[in-house]
Design a protein around this motif. Structure first.
Motif, PDB file in Angstrom:
ATOM      1  N   LYS A 229       0.840  -1.193   0.000  1.00  0.00           N
ATOM      2  CA  LYS A 229       0.000   0.000   0.000  1.00  0.00           C
ATOM      3  C   LYS A 229       0.880   1.249   0.000  1.00  0.00           C
ATOM      4  CE  LYS A 229      -3.825   2.282   2.254  1.00  0.00           C
ATOM      5  NZ  LYS A 229      -4.953   2.112   3.167  1.00  0.00           N
ATOM      6  N   GLY A 230       0.495   2.201  -0.813  1.00  0.00           N
ATOM      7  CA  GLY A 230       1.207   3.471  -0.864  1.00  0.00           C
ATOM      8  C   GLY A 230       2.339   3.524  -1.864  1.00  0.00           C
TER       9      GLY A 230
ATOM     10  N   LEU B  63       3.885   3.936  -5.349  1.00  0.00           N
ATOM     11  CA  LEU B  63       3.520   4.527  -6.634  1.00  0.00           C
ATOM     12  C   LEU B  63       4.618   4.173  -7.625  1.00  0.00           C
ATOM     13  CD1 LEU B  63       1.974   7.988  -7.243  1.00  0.00           C
ATOM     14  CD2 LEU B  63       3.668   7.078  -8.809  1.00  0.00           C
TER      15      LEU B  63
ATOM     16  N   VAL C  34      -0.784   3.765  -8.387  1.00  0.00           N
ATOM     17  CA  VAL C  34      -0.550   3.800  -6.944  1.00  0.00           C
ATOM     18  C   VAL C  34      -1.422   2.711  -6.317  1.00  0.00           C
ATOM     19  CG1 VAL C  34      -2.318   5.569  -6.435  1.00  0.00           C
ATOM     20  CG2 VAL C  34      -0.360   5.254  -4.888  1.00  0.00           C
TER      21      VAL C  34
ATOM     22  N   LEU D 232      -3.717   1.146  -3.591  1.00  0.00           N
ATOM     23  CA  LEU D 232      -4.692   1.629  -2.622  1.00  0.00           C
ATOM     24  C   LEU D 232      -5.036   0.595  -1.551  1.00  0.00           C
ATOM     25  CD1 LEU D 232      -7.109   3.380  -5.138  1.00  0.00           C
ATOM     26  CD2 LEU D 232      -5.216   4.404  -3.829  1.00  0.00           C
TER      27      LEU D 232
ATOM     28  N   TRP E 233      -4.476  12.194  -7.960  1.00  0.00           N
ATOM     29  CA  TRP E 233      -4.276  10.892  -7.331  1.00  0.00           C
ATOM     30  C   TRP E 233      -5.203  10.794  -6.125  1.00  0.00           C
ATOM     31  CZ3 TRP E 233      -1.203   7.463  -9.763  1.00  0.00           C
ATOM     32  CH2 TRP E 233      -0.215   7.948 -10.636  1.00  0.00           C
TER      33      TRP E 233
ATOM     34  N   ILE F 194      -5.189   9.890  -3.111  1.00  0.00           N
ATOM     35  CA  ILE F 194      -4.395   9.515  -1.939  1.00  0.00           C
ATOM     36  C   ILE F 194      -4.295  10.714  -1.003  1.00  0.00           C
ATOM     37  CG2 ILE F 194      -3.082   7.706  -3.113  1.00  0.00           C
ATOM     38  CD1 ILE F 194      -0.774   9.683  -3.455  1.00  0.00           C
ATOM     39  N   ASP F 195      -4.131  10.409   0.278  1.00  0.00           N
ATOM     40  CA  ASP F 195      -3.925  11.453   1.290  1.00  0.00           C
ATOM     41  C   ASP F 195      -2.626  11.194   2.051  1.00  0.00           C
ATOM     42  OD1 ASP F 195      -4.634   9.230   2.731  1.00  0.00           O
ATOM     43  OD2 ASP F 195      -6.331  10.157   3.763  1.00  0.00           O
TER      44      ASP F 195
ATOM     45  N   PRO G 292       3.395   9.064  -1.345  1.00  0.00           N
ATOM     46  CA  PRO G 292       3.637   7.709  -1.844  1.00  0.00           C
ATOM     47  C   PRO G 292       5.099   7.291  -1.708  1.00  0.00           C
ATOM     48  CG  PRO G 292       3.430   9.226  -3.667  1.00  0.00           C
ATOM     49  CD  PRO G 292       3.114  10.009  -2.421  1.00  0.00           C
TER      50      PRO G 292
END
Length: 183
Positions: A57-58, A60, A123, A125, A158, A160-161, A164
């Motif tokens: 996870k995370g 990219l 990326v 998730l 993207w 995402i918060d 990456p």
């Protein structure tokens, strides 16, 4: 038709959804059939290499492309979920510098056709993801390039918060203004 094809905002990039047959035992689908791919997309492509990656996870990966020996890619996820992105790097295209993103997962069975002339990346998730892709040309390290994932001139949104995890080559990717691009 074994595939449902959905166009994206970039006409050459297509989402393919295979016909999935499932029951209490699980499921079955043809992940690739050259004749059906041609009928569904109108494209005659020849794949020469299959690649398989697993990422946490995370992570990219991208945005990658080869400035010589450009690769078309048919990509899919067999475990987990990713947000997959293609960026048009053809200077002569009316869509130059534009991007499209699609969620690919083991649950939706979607595939994305990324034609030659596009940068590609994703990326992860989910907790992890296994990503498969077929390519129309071989990998040549000396021709590989990376477009920086967060170039404001491209403006990829993207989902995402977090920051990456990137490989060194992706941390050092070039901006669209300074990238080697296709004519």
């Amino acid at each position: 038709m074994p595939y449902t094809v959905t166009p994206t905002a970039l006409p050459e990039v297509m989402i393919l959804e295979p016909q999935v047959f499932g029951d209490a035992r699980g499921f079955f689908f043809e992940s690739f059939n050259e004749l059906d791919f041609h009928k569904a997309t109108g494209l005659k492509v020849h794949f020469v290499q299959d690649n398989h990656s697993k990422s946490a996870k995370g992570v990219l990966r991208g945005l990658h492309y080869q400035i010589q020996h450009p690769q078309g890619k048919l990509v899919r996820v067999v475990q987990g979920e990713v947000f997959d992105v293609a960026v048009d790097l053809r200077k002569s295209s009316s869509h130059f510098g534009q991007w499209v993103g699609v969620h690919l997962s083991e649950k939706n069975h979607r595939q994305l056709w990324v034609p030659p002339g596009f940068a590609h990346g994703f990326v992860v998730l989910s907790d992890s993801a296994e990503f498969l892709y077929k390519t129309t040309d071989y990998w040549f390290a000396e021709h590989e390039r990376s477009l920086v994932w967060n170039d404001p001139d491209v403006g990829i949104d993207w989902p995402i918060d977090f920051s990456p995890q990137l490989a060194a080559k992706d941390q050092n990717g070039r901006s669209l203004k300074n990238a080697d691009v296709y004519l």
